[in-house]
Motif scaffolding. Structure first.
Motif, mmCIF file in Angstrom:
data_model
loop_
_atom_site.group_PDB
_atom_site.id
_atom_site.type_symbol
_atom_site.label_atom_id
_atom_site.label_comp_id
_atom_site.label_asym_id
_atom_site.label_seq_id
_atom_site.Cartn_x
_atom_site.Cartn_y
_atom_site.Cartn_z
ATOM 1 N N LYS A 222 1.579 4.166 -2.997
ATOM 2 C CA LYS A 222 1.398 5.603 -2.781
ATOM 3 C C LYS A 222 2.645 6.415 -3.094
ATOM 4 O O LYS A 222 2.556 7.503 -3.645
ATOM 5 C CB LYS A 222 0.995 5.881 -1.324
ATOM 6 C CG LYS A 222 -0.380 5.380 -0.969
ATOM 7 C CD LYS A 222 -1.406 6.234 -1.640
ATOM 8 C CE LYS A 222 -2.764 6.044 -1.050
ATOM 9 N NZ LYS A 222 -3.759 6.852 -1.725
ATOM 10 N N CYS B 293 1.631 8.535 4.352
ATOM 11 C CA CYS B 293 1.901 8.771 2.928
ATOM 12 C C CYS B 293 1.487 10.181 2.529
ATOM 13 O O CYS B 293 2.199 10.864 1.777
ATOM 14 C CB CYS B 293 1.175 7.732 2.075
ATOM 15 S SG CYS B 293 1.834 6.062 2.251
ATOM 16 N N ILE B 294 0.360 10.635 3.037
ATOM 17 C CA ILE B 294 -0.087 12.004 2.749
ATOM 18 C C ILE B 294 0.911 13.004 3.324
ATOM 19 O O ILE B 294 1.285 13.978 2.667
ATOM 20 C CB ILE B 294 -1.508 12.234 3.309
ATOM 21 C CG1 ILE B 294 -2.521 11.446 2.483
ATOM 22 C CG2 ILE B 294 -1.855 13.719 3.324
ATOM 23 C CD1 ILE B 294 -3.907 11.387 3.093
ATOM 24 N N GLN C 129 -6.494 7.898 -9.455
ATOM 25 C CA GLN C 129 -5.802 7.472 -8.230
ATOM 26 C C GLN C 129 -6.731 6.732 -7.264
ATOM 27 O O GLN C 129 -6.350 5.725 -6.687
ATOM 28 C CB GLN C 129 -5.182 8.695 -7.543
ATOM 29 C CG GLN C 129 -4.228 8.363 -6.427
ATOM 30 C CD GLN C 129 -2.932 7.749 -6.928
ATOM 31 O OE1 GLN C 129 -2.515 7.993 -8.049
ATOM 32 N NE2 GLN C 129 -2.303 6.958 -6.107
ATOM 33 N N GLU C 130 -7.968 7.217 -7.085
ATOM 34 C CA GLU C 130 -8.897 6.580 -6.151
ATOM 35 C C GLU C 130 -9.225 5.159 -6.592
ATOM 36 O O GLU C 130 -9.342 4.257 -5.774
ATOM 37 C CB GLU C 130 -10.206 7.375 -6.034
ATOM 38 C CG GLU C 130 -10.049 8.810 -5.623
ATOM 39 C CD GLU C 130 -9.733 9.730 -6.811
ATOM 40 O OE1 GLU C 130 -10.204 9.484 -7.941
ATOM 41 O OE2 GLU C 130 -8.990 10.693 -6.591
ATOM 42 N N TYR D 244 4.012 13.670 1.189
ATOM 43 C CA TYR D 244 3.860 14.598 0.074
ATOM 44 C C TYR D 244 3.674 16.044 0.529
ATOM 45 O O TYR D 244 3.884 16.969 -0.245
ATOM 46 C CB TYR D 244 2.706 14.176 -0.835
ATOM 47 C CG TYR D 244 3.091 13.002 -1.691
ATOM 48 C CD1 TYR D 244 4.003 13.148 -2.732
ATOM 49 C CD2 TYR D 244 2.565 11.733 -1.447
ATOM 50 C CE1 TYR D 244 4.382 12.078 -3.511
ATOM 51 C CE2 TYR D 244 2.937 10.649 -2.224
ATOM 52 C CZ TYR D 244 3.843 10.829 -3.255
ATOM 53 O OH TYR D 244 4.220 9.761 -4.018
ATOM 54 N N THR E 36 -11.231 3.888 3.550
ATOM 55 C CA THR E 36 -11.385 5.008 2.626
ATOM 56 C C THR E 36 -12.477 5.991 3.022
ATOM 57 O O THR E 36 -12.521 7.106 2.511
ATOM 58 C CB THR E 36 -11.693 4.507 1.204
ATOM 59 O OG1 THR E 36 -12.933 3.768 1.238
ATOM 60 C CG2 THR E 36 -10.568 3.637 0.670
ATOM 61 N N GLU F 91 -6.233 2.864 -5.975
ATOM 62 C CA GLU F 91 -6.166 2.504 -4.562
ATOM 63 C C GLU F 91 -7.186 1.417 -4.231
ATOM 64 O O GLU F 91 -6.883 0.448 -3.550
ATOM 65 C CB GLU F 91 -6.409 3.733 -3.691
ATOM 66 C CG GLU F 91 -6.341 3.453 -2.215
ATOM 67 C CD GLU F 91 -6.532 4.706 -1.372
ATOM 68 O OE1 GLU F 91 -6.223 4.623 -0.171
ATOM 69 O OE2 GLU F 91 -6.988 5.737 -1.887
ATOM 70 N N ARG G 159 -1.993 5.531 5.473
ATOM 71 C CA ARG G 159 -2.486 6.538 4.531
ATOM 72 C C ARG G 159 -2.055 7.945 4.960
ATOM 73 O O ARG G 159 -1.589 8.743 4.147
ATOM 74 C CB ARG G 159 -4.002 6.441 4.458
ATOM 75 C CG ARG G 159 -4.623 7.352 3.450
ATOM 76 C CD ARG G 159 -6.122 7.203 3.476
ATOM 77 N NE ARG G 159 -6.651 7.410 2.153
ATOM 78 C CZ ARG G 159 -7.909 7.353 1.853
ATOM 79 N NH1 ARG G 159 -8.788 7.040 2.761
ATOM 80 N NH2 ARG G 159 -8.318 7.574 0.629
ATOM 81 N N TYR H 212 0.834 -1.207 0.000
ATOM 82 C CA TYR H 212 0.000 0.000 0.000
ATOM 83 C C TYR H 212 0.869 1.258 0.000
ATOM 84 O O TYR H 212 0.652 2.171 -0.799
ATOM 85 C CB TYR H 212 -0.931 -0.023 1.218
ATOM 86 C CG TYR H 212 -1.823 1.178 1.313
ATOM 87 C CD1 TYR H 212 -2.973 1.265 0.533
ATOM 88 C CD2 TYR H 212 -1.528 2.216 2.176
ATOM 89 C CE1 TYR H 212 -3.802 2.370 0.615
ATOM 90 C CE2 TYR H 212 -2.352 3.320 2.263
ATOM 91 C CZ TYR H 212 -3.484 3.399 1.483
ATOM 92 O OH TYR H 212 -4.298 4.489 1.561
ATOM 93 N N CYS H 213 1.861 1.285 0.873
ATOM 94 C CA CYS H 213 2.766 2.447 0.942
ATOM 95 C C CYS H 213 3.560 2.592 -0.351
ATOM 96 O O CYS H 213 3.731 3.702 -0.864
ATOM 97 C CB CYS H 213 3.708 2.331 2.151
ATOM 98 S SG CYS H 213 2.889 2.524 3.737
#
Length: 166
Positions: free
Chosen positions: A19, A61-62, A116-117, A65, A139, A120, A58, A15-16
């Protein structure tokens, strides 16, 4: 519910990596995810452990960025490619191993063209094999929204692969 940590570790890593597109960074984020998960023991006993684990990943990861990044890390992240971990693209094995590789590459390229959604969602559902309920917790989508998005993503993938857009 008790989580199988070794199984979840691999899924959180994928998952990471999905991202951030960087192996070392994905490893760091995965480790940080589990450190934070175990640091907050009161939540572990209240349920929804898997959703909590993915929420931590999540958010990390956000946060990655949001922070200014060194130039070499930006370039490495942009140029690395995403792989689906060697997962089989359909349940029955293809006769020719080269055909399997070719199919996996085409599927990967098609998935990368999705928003992107949807990417994921496909990762969580088909690579990490999470249930719809677990995906909704992670989500924040409703079940009907998740079903619609999944159906649309699969429709787009099928169309791209059938029409040879890849």
């Amino acid at each position: 519910m008790s989580l199988d940590i070794s199984e979840q570790y691999d899924k959180i890593y994928r998952y990471c990596y999905f991202k951030v597109q960087n192996r070392c960074l994905a490893e760091d984020l995965t480790q940080e995810t589990f450190l934070r998960y175990f640091a907050q023991t009161s939540y572990i006993n209240r349920g929804k452990q898997l959703a909590y684990l993915y929420t931590i990943a999540r958010n990390l990861c956000i946060d990655f960025y949001r922070k200014p990044q060194p130039e070499e890390l930006k370039e490495e992240t942009l140029t690395s490619s995403f792989t689906w971990g060697g997962r089989r693209t359909n349940e029955k094995a293809l006769e020719n191993p080269m055909e399997q590789i070719d199919t996996a590459i085409h599927l990967q390229m098609a998935v990368e063209k999705l928003p992107q959604e949807m990417q994921e969602l496909i990762l969580l559902r088909y690579v990490n094999e999470l249930s719809v309920k677990e995906i909704c917790c992670i989500t924040g989508l409703s079940r009907s929204s998740e079903y619609r998005m999944e159906k649309e993503a699969l429709r787009r993938l099928k169309k791209m692969l059938q029409e040879g857009e890849i």
